[in-house]
Design an enzyme around this catalytic site. Sequence first.
Site, short mmCIF file in Angstrom:
data_model
loop_
_atom_site.label_atom_id
_atom_site.label_comp_id
_atom_site.label_asym_id
_atom_site.label_seq_id
_atom_site.Cartn_x
_atom_site.Cartn_y
_atom_site.Cartn_z
N HIS A 151 6.49 21.04 -22.43
CA HIS A 151 5.19 21.22 -21.76
C HIS A 151 4.55 22.57 -22.07
O HIS A 151 3.36 22.78 -21.80
CB HIS A 151 5.35 21.10 -20.25
CG HIS A 151 5.97 19.82 -19.81
ND1 HIS A 151 7.34 19.65 -19.73
CD2 HIS A 151 5.44 18.64 -19.45
CE1 HIS A 151 7.60 18.42 -19.34
NE2 HIS A 151 6.47 17.78 -19.17
N CYS A 189 7.83 10.01 -27.14
CA CYS A 189 6.77 10.35 -28.06
C CYS A 189 7.34 11.36 -29.06
O CYS A 189 8.46 11.86 -28.90
CB CYS A 189 5.56 10.94 -27.33
SG CYS A 189 5.92 12.53 -26.52
N THR A 220 -2.86 16.56 -22.23
CA THR A 220 -2.49 15.66 -23.32
C THR A 220 -2.05 14.28 -22.86
O THR A 220 -2.08 13.33 -23.64
CB THR A 220 -1.37 16.27 -24.19
OG1 THR A 220 -0.20 16.47 -23.38
CG2 THR A 220 -1.81 17.59 -24.80
N GLU A 223 2.34 21.56 -17.96
CA GLU A 223 1.51 21.74 -19.16
C GLU A 223 0.24 22.52 -18.84
O GLU A 223 -0.14 23.45 -19.56
CB GLU A 223 1.16 20.38 -19.76
CG GLU A 223 0.20 20.45 -20.93
CD GLU A 223 -0.30 19.09 -21.38
OE1 GLU A 223 -1.48 18.98 -21.73
OE2 GLU A 223 0.51 18.13 -21.37
#
Length: 291
Positions: free
Chosen positions: A74, A12, A162, A126
């Site tokens: 993270h 990503c 997320t 995260e």
Amino acid sequence: MDIYVAKNAGFCMGVRNAMEKVLKKLEEAPHTELYTYGPLIHNNQVVQYLEERGVKSIEDFKGMKGSMVFIRSHGVPPNTYKEMEEHGIEISDATCEKVKRLQIITNRRTSEGFDIIIIGDKNNAEIIGVLGFANDRGHVVNSEEDIENLPKLGKVIVVAQTTQNVQKFNQLLEILKKKFDVEKVYDTICDATHRSQKEVLVLSEKVDAMIVIGGIHSSNTKRLAELSKSKNIPTFHIETQEELPFNEIKGFQSIGITAGASTPDWLIEEVVESVKKLDKSNKVIKHDFDN
């Protein structure tokens, strides 16, 4: 065999930016010792790749005055930045922008007096980082049981990890709305997660089996595998092509291949090539879920 490769498989933007940040520094100062506070991303092969180039993952930065340490994608709690500065660490922040947004929302809304409910995994790096921004008003849930165990709260804000499963987020959100006075919901699931999860659901309708490539500790990769399994098709979560169950795979007429957000292109290509070589008639199709 038709081999459908998910268009959005792999890195990503947040992971790619973190990697580029570290590799750029390596290029600028090739003989400098660099460190990441914890693994930069959740992929063992990438961590090994970086270590071979002199970038070491550490869990303790004390006694490393003057060293450059990268904050992993993270993110970390705010007190970690303070402690690093106090120890004379040169900080390079590689936190994903989407995670940064979640941290900012959490800090701002809890500072305004709201309790914040985070739908996610409390043990994920995260979420541990995000909770540090919650001013002791953060609550993490990942199941209906977790919601039942929450204390009595006033008006609440709801956010998501997320990389959370979109379907699960929506299901738990409806339960939260029935139990609490929800002031506002922030959809903090990143766009890449939305796309890759939607792609798996659509692709799983076309194929006989699915291969999901990514770290065993990667939350977003595990969720892709879970979504595939929810469609009742054989699903193989692997890290590298060495783990491919060739005897099982060669019996399928079609197979889908996708990968988590921390999986580099070279690992995906190795898996695709290994499956393709099973039979000369096998063909690779790049799959776009919008078509």
